[in-house]
Design an enzyme around this catalytic site. Structure first.
Site, PDB file in Angstrom:
ATOM      1  N   LYS A 193       0.866  -1.188   0.000  1.00  0.00           N
ATOM      2  CA  LYS A 193       0.000   0.000   0.000  1.00  0.00           C
ATOM      3  C   LYS A 193       0.899   1.233   0.000  1.00  0.00           C
ATOM      4  O   LYS A 193       1.822   1.322   0.816  1.00  0.00           O
ATOM      5  CB  LYS A 193      -0.906   0.002   1.229  1.00  0.00           C
ATOM      6  CG  LYS A 193      -1.991  -1.079   1.148  1.00  0.00           C
ATOM      7  CD  LYS A 193      -2.893  -1.005   2.347  1.00  0.00           C
ATOM      8  CE  LYS A 193      -3.843  -2.171   2.409  1.00  0.00           C
ATOM      9  NZ  LYS A 193      -5.060  -2.005   1.637  1.00  0.00           N
ATOM     10  N   HIS A 251      -0.337  -8.592   8.454  1.00  0.00           N
ATOM     11  CA  HIS A 251      -0.363  -7.185   8.042  1.00  0.00           C
ATOM     12  C   HIS A 251       0.013  -6.210   9.170  1.00  0.00           C
ATOM     13  O   HIS A 251       0.885  -5.366   9.008  1.00  0.00           O
ATOM     14  CB  HIS A 251      -1.762  -6.797   7.556  1.00  0.00           C
ATOM     15  CG  HIS A 251      -2.298  -7.691   6.475  1.00  0.00           C
ATOM     16  ND1 HIS A 251      -1.523  -8.197   5.464  1.00  0.00           N
ATOM     17  CD2 HIS A 251      -3.554  -8.161   6.238  1.00  0.00           C
ATOM     18  CE1 HIS A 251      -2.275  -8.923   4.653  1.00  0.00           C
ATOM     19  NE2 HIS A 251      -3.497  -8.932   5.108  1.00  0.00           N
ATOM     20  N   LYS A 351     -14.025  -7.351  11.913  1.00  0.00           N
ATOM     21  CA  LYS A 351     -14.998  -7.357  10.817  1.00  0.00           C
ATOM     22  C   LYS A 351     -16.317  -6.831  11.361  1.00  0.00           C
ATOM     23  O   LYS A 351     -16.579  -6.907  12.557  1.00  0.00           O
ATOM     24  CB  LYS A 351     -15.222  -8.784  10.329  1.00  0.00           C
ATOM     25  CG  LYS A 351     -13.937  -9.480   9.880  1.00  0.00           C
ATOM     26  CD  LYS A 351     -13.862  -9.575   8.392  1.00  0.00           C
ATOM     27  CE  LYS A 351     -12.650 -10.327   7.918  1.00  0.00           C
ATOM     28  NZ  LYS A 351     -12.053  -9.736   6.732  1.00  0.00           N
TER      29      LYS A 351
END
Ligand code: BG6
Length: 498
Positions: A193, A251, A351
């Site tokens: 990213k 991540h 989530k």
């Protein structure tokens, strides 16, 4: 503003390469890899003599190409492409039909590469579930496709890299018996990213930051990835994984190493990775009795997003009604070195939260003394926030005087969007594919990093394996029990993205 059909990318063009996608019939190929390759081709980063070879079974080449074309329209609609342009791109494709378990598939692949494409350089992308990684490496090795005497041979391995320390070690061992470590590219798309790379550029090009970047000024660091989606169609994977494995071990811990590492001596793969591994080695081991104070696991129950009803995790397709898998995880780490002693790094992800936002929040210490004995708003601690997505950029939170005859303070936010004037922010897969083609492994995890990060979270995994009760939060809300306690000692508390 309408996007131009051809974007201008900055970067070195790559050499002609045979890009072999193993498992090319899957979702990753059509959602991410093909759109990234189209964009790279258009702006000259992918050599037009490169070829894309899909290895898959159960479909004809026409069916496969048709599904890729549909995928472009569905997942990359911003890339405007006429049918003619697609046909031109599709001419770069060929297909080898076959089972990845069969030696015959690799023999055919080798023959096709030699005859059709006069094989020199090759990139093998394993777009498959993890159980296939070693089989693929062994298949390539057996037919001589791992041999680098005529050109480079690089193998890209997706996450998850192992499911725990032992399986990650085994996988490293198996792959390293078949390939040289320099041929293995363990991909973590967060590192591709642009805003994550920008963090490094910010840290190591702005000399005003370095004096502040330590325990003397920073109270704590929060690294987060909140998602509004549920688990979508991935129950089979997610049930075995959970949020800690899925996001934190990979991540978010990778991002933590970039925030915490010392300046490398040069910007090369090993110099950067040497500094990252030192951070992981300095992470304090979490003792079993501390897990309940340092980590939070939770699972979404039913809830609402606006007027829409959201299902509970246990009501999702293919999820067991008794599942205790966590869809939210948070861990407070401590890095025992001179720079960071006493500064908590809190990593959290979930989530079905109210928003999709990923951020790095550097929260500074409180002003030592409040000179302005103000009523309404005592000055808040400064924060520097790196927005990973969406709206990539940086904000600095300061205090300022309220207008008028008062010394009351108000919050002032200085914003620096990362890309201005509609500039195109590259997708992580474009960045990472370009790096593999260029042989730059800086943004890929090395074997030791992966093992070290598994060993750090192993005690939590073991503890949570025994879990019997579930800490539920309402889908679409921030009501996660245990989070306020996790931030109890931290200035300003839990930063919920706004
Ligand atoms: C993947 C996880 O690696 O990253 C997914 O397996 C998650 O569960 C995704 O949704 C998040 O990526 P991004 O780029 O959308 O933040």
């Amino acid at each position: 503003m309408e996007k131009p059909a051809v974007t201008q990318c900055i970067g070195e063009p790559t050499e002609p390469t045979n890009i072999v996608i193993l498992g090319a019939g899957g979702d990753l190929t059509k959602r991410k890899l093909i759109p990234a390759l189209v964009k790279m081709l258009r702006c000259g980063l992918l050599h037009p003599d490169s070829k894309i070879i899909g290895v898959l079974k159960g479909r004809t080449k026409e069916q496969w190409l048709q599904s890729l074309h549909q995928g472009m329209q569905e997942y990359a609609a911003e890339i405007i492409m006429t049918d003619q342009q697609w046909q031109k791109f599709a001419a770069m494709f060929s297909m080898v039909g076959g089972d990845l378990q069969e030696e015959q598939t690799y023999t055919e692949l080798a023959a096709s590469l030699q005859s059709l494409h006069k094989l020199k350089n090759a990139l093998f992308y394993c777009a498959v579930p993890p159980r296939w990684y070693t089989t693929i490496a062994a298949g390539l090795h057996k037919v001589g496709l791992a041999d680098e005497s005529e050109g480079f041979r690089r193998v890209v391995i997706e996450k998850p890299f192992g499911m725990d320390l032992q399986s990650a070690r085994q996988l490293n061992k198996d792959l390293q018996a078949l390939l040289d470590e320099s041929q293995i590219y363990r991909i973590d798309h967060y590192l591709g990213k642009e805003s994550v790379q920008n963090l490094l550029v910010y840290r190591f090009t702005n000399s005003i930051l370095e004096p502040l970047w330590n325990r003397n000024f920073i109270d704590h660091v929060q690294i987060s990835a909140a998602e509004s989606i549920g688990i979508e169609y991935r129950a089979n994977y997610y049930e075995k994984s959970g949020a800690l494995r899925d996001m934190i071990q990979s991540h978010l811990m990778q991002v933590m190493t970039l925030v915490a590492m010392e300046p490398p001596v040069e910007f090369t793969a090993d110099a950067v990775r040497d500094e990252k591994i030192k951070v992981l080695r300095a992470v304090r081991a979490i003792e079993p009795e501390d897990i309940k104070h340092q980590a939070v696991a939770a699972q979404y129950g039913s809830g609402k997003a606006g007027d829409d009803d959201l299902k509970a995790y246990v009501a999702e397709e293919d999820v067991s009604a008794e599942s205790v898998t966590e869809t939210f995880a948070a861990v407070r780490f401590h890095i025992d070195n001179w720079r960071w002693q006493g500064v908590p790094f809190i990593l959290w992800t979930g989530k079905r939260l109210p928003k999709r936002v990923s951020e790095i929040v550097i929260r500074f210490r409180k002003p030592p003394f409040n000179l302005f004995d103000t009523h309404a708003n005592p000055p808040a601690a400064n924060s520097l926030v790196f927005r990973v997505h969406p709206d990539e950029g940086i904000t600095l939170r300061m205090n300022a005087k309220m207008p008028g005859l008062t010394t009351d303070t108000q919050r002032m936010i200085m914003r620096a969007p990362y890309a201005e004037n509609g500039a195109d922010v590259s997708d992580a897969y474009e960045v990472l594919l370009h790096d593999v083609l260029s042989g730059d492994a800086t943004l890929f995890s090395r074997a030791d990093e992966v093992e070290e990060s598994w060993s750090i979270i192993e005690p939590i995994l073991n503890d949570w394996k025994e879990r019997i009760s579930v800490n539920r939060y309402r889908a679409g809300s921030w009501d996660v029990a245990g989070m306020e306690e996790l931030f109890e000692q931290c200035v300003g508390g839990w930063h919920k993205p706004s």
